[in-house]
Design a protein around this motif. Sequence first.
Motif, PDB file in Angstrom:
ATOM      1  N   TYR A 230      92.765  46.537 -67.196  1.00 49.06           N
ATOM      2  CA  TYR A 230      93.540  45.960 -66.092  1.00 49.06           C
ATOM      3  C   TYR A 230      94.230  44.696 -66.593  1.00 49.06           C
ATOM      4  CZ  TYR A 230      94.421  43.735 -61.551  1.00 49.06           C
ATOM      5  OH  TYR A 230      95.003  43.117 -60.466  1.00 49.06           O
ATOM      6  N   PHE A 231      95.550  44.793 -66.805  1.00 47.32           N
ATOM      7  CA  PHE A 231      96.339  43.656 -67.269  1.00 47.32           C
ATOM      8  C   PHE A 231      96.857  42.900 -66.047  1.00 47.32           C
ATOM      9  CE2 PHE A 231      96.428  46.632 -70.756  1.00 47.32           C
ATOM     10  CZ  PHE A 231      96.257  45.837 -71.876  1.00 47.32           C
ATOM     11  N   GLY A 232      96.347  41.709 -65.851  1.00 45.25           N
ATOM     12  CA  GLY A 232      96.762  40.914 -64.713  1.00 45.25           C
ATOM     13  C   GLY A 232      98.122  40.294 -64.930  1.00 45.25           C
ATOM     14  N   ALA A 233      98.712  39.811 -63.845  1.00 45.82           N
ATOM     15  CA  ALA A 233     100.045  39.218 -63.891  1.00 45.82           C
ATOM     16  C   ALA A 233      99.951  37.727 -63.657  1.00 45.82           C
ATOM     17  CB  ALA A 233     100.961  39.865 -62.859  1.00 45.82           C
ATOM     18  N   GLU A 234     100.860  37.020 -64.294  1.00 44.80           N
ATOM     19  CA  GLU A 234     100.963  35.581 -64.087  1.00 44.80           C
ATOM     20  C   GLU A 234     102.090  35.328 -63.115  1.00 44.80           C
ATOM     21  OE1 GLU A 234     101.666  31.427 -66.616  1.00 44.80           O
ATOM     22  OE2 GLU A 234     101.692  33.378 -67.606  1.00 44.80           O
TER      23      GLU A 234
ATOM     24  N   PHE B 232      89.186  43.500 -67.421  1.00 44.63           N
ATOM     25  CA  PHE B 232      90.299  42.665 -66.988  1.00 44.63           C
ATOM     26  C   PHE B 232      90.844  41.880 -68.168  1.00 44.63           C
ATOM     27  CE2 PHE B 232      91.670  38.537 -65.022  1.00 44.63           C
ATOM     28  CZ  PHE B 232      92.837  39.032 -64.472  1.00 44.63           C
ATOM     29  N   VAL B 233      92.172  41.982 -68.376  1.00 43.09           N
ATOM     30  CA  VAL B 233      92.862  41.228 -69.422  1.00 43.09           C
ATOM     31  C   VAL B 233      93.843  40.286 -68.731  1.00 43.09           C
ATOM     32  CG1 VAL B 233      94.243  41.342 -71.529  1.00 43.09           C
ATOM     33  CG2 VAL B 233      92.666  43.204 -70.974  1.00 43.09           C
ATOM     34  N   SER B 234      93.498  39.040 -68.671  1.00 38.91           N
ATOM     35  CA  SER B 234      94.287  38.078 -67.910  1.00 38.91           C
ATOM     36  C   SER B 234      95.491  37.591 -68.711  1.00 38.91           C
ATOM     37  CB  SER B 234      93.412  36.888 -67.520  1.00 38.91           C
ATOM     38  OG  SER B 234      94.186  35.895 -66.860  1.00 38.91           O
ATOM     39  N   SER B 235      96.553  37.247 -67.979  1.00 37.11           N
ATOM     40  CA  SER B 235      97.724  36.619 -68.597  1.00 37.11           C
ATOM     41  C   SER B 235      97.884  35.183 -68.113  1.00 37.11           C
ATOM     42  CB  SER B 235      98.990  37.426 -68.254  1.00 37.11           C
ATOM     43  OG  SER B 235      99.205  37.428 -66.857  1.00 37.11           O
ATOM     44  N   SER B 236      96.845  34.645 -67.483  1.00 33.80           N
ATOM     45  CA  SER B 236      96.908  33.289 -66.951  1.00 33.80           C
ATOM     46  C   SER B 236      96.995  32.275 -68.083  1.00 33.80           C
ATOM     47  CB  SER B 236      95.673  32.996 -66.100  1.00 33.80           C
ATOM     48  OG  SER B 236      95.584  33.909 -65.015  1.00 33.80           O
ATOM     49  N   GLY B 237      97.693  31.220 -67.807  1.00 34.47           N
ATOM     50  CA  GLY B 237      97.803  30.151 -68.792  1.00 34.47           C
ATOM     51  C   GLY B 237      96.808  29.040 -68.551  1.00 34.47           C
TER      52      GLY B 237
ATOM     53  N   ALA C  84      92.644  28.064 -67.676  1.00 37.58           N
ATOM     54  CA  ALA C  84      91.254  28.540 -67.616  1.00 37.58           C
ATOM     55  C   ALA C  84      90.724  28.486 -66.188  1.00 37.58           C
ATOM     56  CB  ALA C  84      90.391  27.699 -68.550  1.00 37.58           C
ATOM     57  N   GLU C  85      91.141  27.490 -65.436  1.00 39.52           N
ATOM     58  CA  GLU C  85      90.688  27.383 -64.041  1.00 39.52           C
ATOM     59  C   GLU C  85      91.220  28.550 -63.212  1.00 39.52           C
ATOM     60  OE1 GLU C  85      91.864  23.612 -62.591  1.00 39.52           O
ATOM     61  OE2 GLU C  85      90.577  22.461 -63.976  1.00 39.52           O
ATOM     62  N   TRP C  86      92.488  28.898 -63.432  1.00 40.86           N
ATOM     63  CA  TRP C  86      93.065  30.025 -62.701  1.00 40.86           C
ATOM     64  C   TRP C  86      92.349  31.329 -63.068  1.00 40.86           C
ATOM     65  CZ3 TRP C  86      96.408  30.685 -58.774  1.00 40.86           C
ATOM     66  CH2 TRP C  86      96.915  31.974 -58.574  1.00 40.86           C
ATOM     67  N   PHE C  87      92.028  31.493 -64.341  1.00 38.36           N
ATOM     68  CA  PHE C  87      91.298  32.688 -64.781  1.00 38.36           C
ATOM     69  C   PHE C  87      89.925  32.747 -64.129  1.00 38.36           C
ATOM     70  CE2 PHE C  87      88.012  34.257 -67.706  1.00 38.36           C
ATOM     71  CZ  PHE C  87      88.392  35.591 -67.781  1.00 38.36           C
ATOM     72  N   THR C  88      89.241  31.619 -64.078  1.00 42.26           N
ATOM     73  CA  THR C  88      87.895  31.590 -63.483  1.00 42.26           C
ATOM     74  C   THR C  88      87.949  31.955 -62.010  1.00 42.26           C
ATOM     75  OG1 THR C  88      87.225  29.877 -65.058  1.00 42.26           O
ATOM     76  CG2 THR C  88      85.859  30.171 -63.098  1.00 42.26           C
ATOM     77  N   ASP C  89      88.893  31.393 -61.277  1.00 43.18           N
ATOM     78  CA  ASP C  89      89.019  31.705 -59.846  1.00 43.18           C
ATOM     79  C   ASP C  89      89.408  33.166 -59.641  1.00 43.18           C
ATOM     80  OD1 ASP C  89      88.437  29.078 -59.363  1.00 43.18           O
ATOM     81  OD2 ASP C  89      90.529  28.462 -59.128  1.00 43.18           O
ATOM     82  N   GLU C  90      90.271  33.677 -60.520  1.00 41.54           N
ATOM     83  CA  GLU C  90      90.752  35.056 -60.377  1.00 41.54           C
ATOM     84  C   GLU C  90      89.653  36.058 -60.684  1.00 41.54           C
ATOM     85  OE1 GLU C  90      94.840  37.381 -61.720  1.00 41.54           O
ATOM     86  OE2 GLU C  90      93.939  35.914 -63.070  1.00 41.54           O
TER      87      GLU C  90
END
Length: 316
Positions: A180-184, A219-224, A226-232
């Motif tokens: 699952y490639f997430g979107a930024e 899940f493969v995050s594209s967030s820039g 770390a806080e956004w990744f943790t919340d997501e």
Amino acid sequence: TTGMDIPQHSGARAVVTLGKDMVWRDYAQGAFRMRGIGKGQTVSLLLIPEVQGLMCRQLAKAGSSRRPLTPAECAAGPRSTITGAAGERQPLRLEDVAAWLVVNSMKSETTQYDQLCTQNLANVWRRNAFKELMGGYHHFRVKEDDARKFILDSLGHAFLSAKLGTCSRQAFEGKMVALYFGAESEGGTQAFTQAVGMQLTQALRAAHAHFSDTLEVIFVSSSGSAEWFTDEFAEMPWLAVPFSHTARRKLLRETFDIQAVDQHAVVLLDDEGKTITRDGARLIQLAAAWEAADKAHEARLKDSQHEMEMRDREKK
């Protein structure tokens, strides 16, 4: 003629200049912008000395009795051009201009013909090479075993779980994998991207719960951030590639050609690492929509059956 027809004054006078590469057709198209030639409208032809000299030299090569201009004749102006047999100066005639333009046209068409012949000859080996390539493309393909090994190596060995913390590849050993490639989401597309991601996450959550024994989501995050990744990731019941593994996340995106970071995507892999489809998001959402429609249909059938039973009771 072709081109725009712009009405001119009946006594208008136009000026036409000749370039070194002009051909007869271009000259005629330019001159006939004046639709009233011979009916009051006139055209004046201006030549620079360099073009005059080129014209005489080329006409001489074509067999004309005209000789090239001398530097003094070129410096005398565009109307004094050619010296006759008696040594007296003669004005350049329109027949000479027309002959030179026809010669230029012949040169241009010859050049185009030569280029077309060269392309046709090149197409012979290109066509044969393309046919050979299409007929034996399987010889150039990466072997399935090598492709599966590369994909498994790209996945890595360390993963995160919101419940278990850090875990290894053994957590999905023998299972199908949905990457699952997430979107930024940024700017004006943030609301739309989040809405699409929420729908896809719900569909994946339903599929993960229903096929928990045979399916694992990573899940493969594209967030820039770390806080956004943790919340997501906090509310996701599956695994994730750690945010600190930036090179690994980038490699997975490049491997499956996930270029747009503002779009969600799902890649389905079988239990051996072979790619099933790169359009897994559409398939999972379609399956979720089908399941919802099926449940709604069953609910309507139950309601209809209940109404029929109530009517039967009322009749009794």
